[in-house]
Design a protein around this motif. Structure first.
Motif, mmCIF file in Angstrom:
data_model
loop_
_atom_site.group_PDB
_atom_site.id
_atom_site.type_symbol
_atom_site.label_atom_id
_atom_site.label_comp_id
_atom_site.label_asym_id
_atom_site.label_seq_id
_atom_site.Cartn_x
_atom_site.Cartn_y
_atom_site.Cartn_z
ATOM 1 N N ALA B 25 0.838 -1.195 0.000
ATOM 2 C CA ALA B 25 0.000 0.000 0.000
ATOM 3 C C ALA B 25 0.876 1.249 0.000
ATOM 4 O O ALA B 25 1.982 1.228 0.544
ATOM 5 N N SER B 26 0.374 2.326 -0.587
ATOM 6 C CA SER B 26 1.156 3.569 -0.691
ATOM 7 C C SER B 26 1.278 4.297 0.648
ATOM 8 O O SER B 26 2.096 5.206 0.794
ATOM 9 N N GLN B 27 0.463 3.891 1.621
ATOM 10 C CA GLN B 27 0.598 4.387 2.989
ATOM 11 C C GLN B 27 -0.019 3.361 3.925
ATOM 12 O O GLN B 27 -0.665 2.409 3.464
ATOM 13 N N GLY B 28 0.192 3.528 5.214
ATOM 14 C CA GLY B 28 -0.300 2.556 6.180
ATOM 15 C C GLY B 28 -1.810 2.389 6.131
ATOM 16 O O GLY B 28 -2.542 3.382 5.960
ATOM 17 N N ILE B 29 -2.283 1.143 6.249
ATOM 18 C CA ILE B 29 -3.714 0.866 6.119
ATOM 19 C C ILE B 29 -4.271 0.133 7.338
ATOM 20 O O ILE B 29 -5.342 -0.482 7.270
#
Lengths: 118, 107
Positions: B25-29
């Motif tokens: 993912a492009s940032q924390g999910i």
């Protein structure tokens, strides 16, 4: 058992609208959101938005805002997705899916192919 | 928007192999990560939710792991019915996004 049964395939001309239905059974219809996801031929999955059958509230992906409308008829446990101003690149299989919690899509309909062609 | 990537885009494997697919993912999910299996002409089938929880009825040879931005789907002892395309999906925020898919075919 949980089932989502969608309406059949449609062929539409560019500029027209299409309305796909999704009838739920086997669970409390108003307790779970319904999401719509589409898949163009040979492509991946694209989320379109959700509707809360209890309140009628909706959340649409920005790409589809102004062109999509999701509605429900709780009397027959059915959700509808209407897409307007159709273009050829709207040709896709449209799926409805139930979400458990925030957005885990646990049960899916069988899909409805919408073909946009002049 | 949070973007999802998967690797590899395709792989060839034999029955009995162990297969690993990665999703980023492009940032924390917050571990709001699901995995789906899709066979040609069929709707996606849910396999894993919350990054590592096995959906009811899914064989135990499927497992998910990871946290933050990096996640993995592992299939132990690949079976003939497992040849399909696999998608990851985040549901941390809207819009929900799916990875581009990993096609697993027969070597």
């Amino acid at each position: 058992q949980v089932q989502l049964v969608q309406s059949g395939a449609e062929v539409k001309k560019p500029g027209a609208s299409v309305k796909v239905s999704c009838k739920a059974s086997g669970y409390s219809f108003i307790s779970y959101y319904i999401h719509w996801v589409r898949q163009a031929p040979g492509q991946g999955l694209e989320w379109m938005g959700w509707i809360n059958p209890n309140s009628g509230g909706t959340n649409y992906a920005q790409k589809f805002q102004g062109r999509v409308a999701m509605t429900t008829d709780t009397s027959i446990s059915t959700t509808y997705m209407e897409l307007s101003s159709l273009r050829s690149d709207d040709t896709a299989v449209y799926y409805c899916a139930r979400s458990r919690g925030v957005g885990f899509l646990d049960y899916w309909g069988q899909g409805a192919l919408v073909t946009v062609s002049s | 928007d949070i973007q999802m990537t998967q690797s590899p885009s395709s792989l060839s494997a034999s029955v009995g192999d162990r297969v690993t697919i990665t999703c980023r993912a492009s940032q924390g999910i917050n571990n709001y990560l699901a995995w789906f299996q899709q066979k040609p002409g069929k709707a996606p089938k849910s396999l894993i939710f919350a990054a590592s929880s096995l959906e009811s009825g899914v064989p135990s040879r499927f497992s998910g792991s990871g946290s933050g931005t990096d996640f993995t789907l592992t299939i132990n002892s690949l079976q003939p019915e497992d040849f399909a395309t696999y998608y990851c999906q985040h549901y941390n925020t809207y819009p929900i996004n799916f990875g581009p898919g990993t096609k697993v075919d027969i070597k």
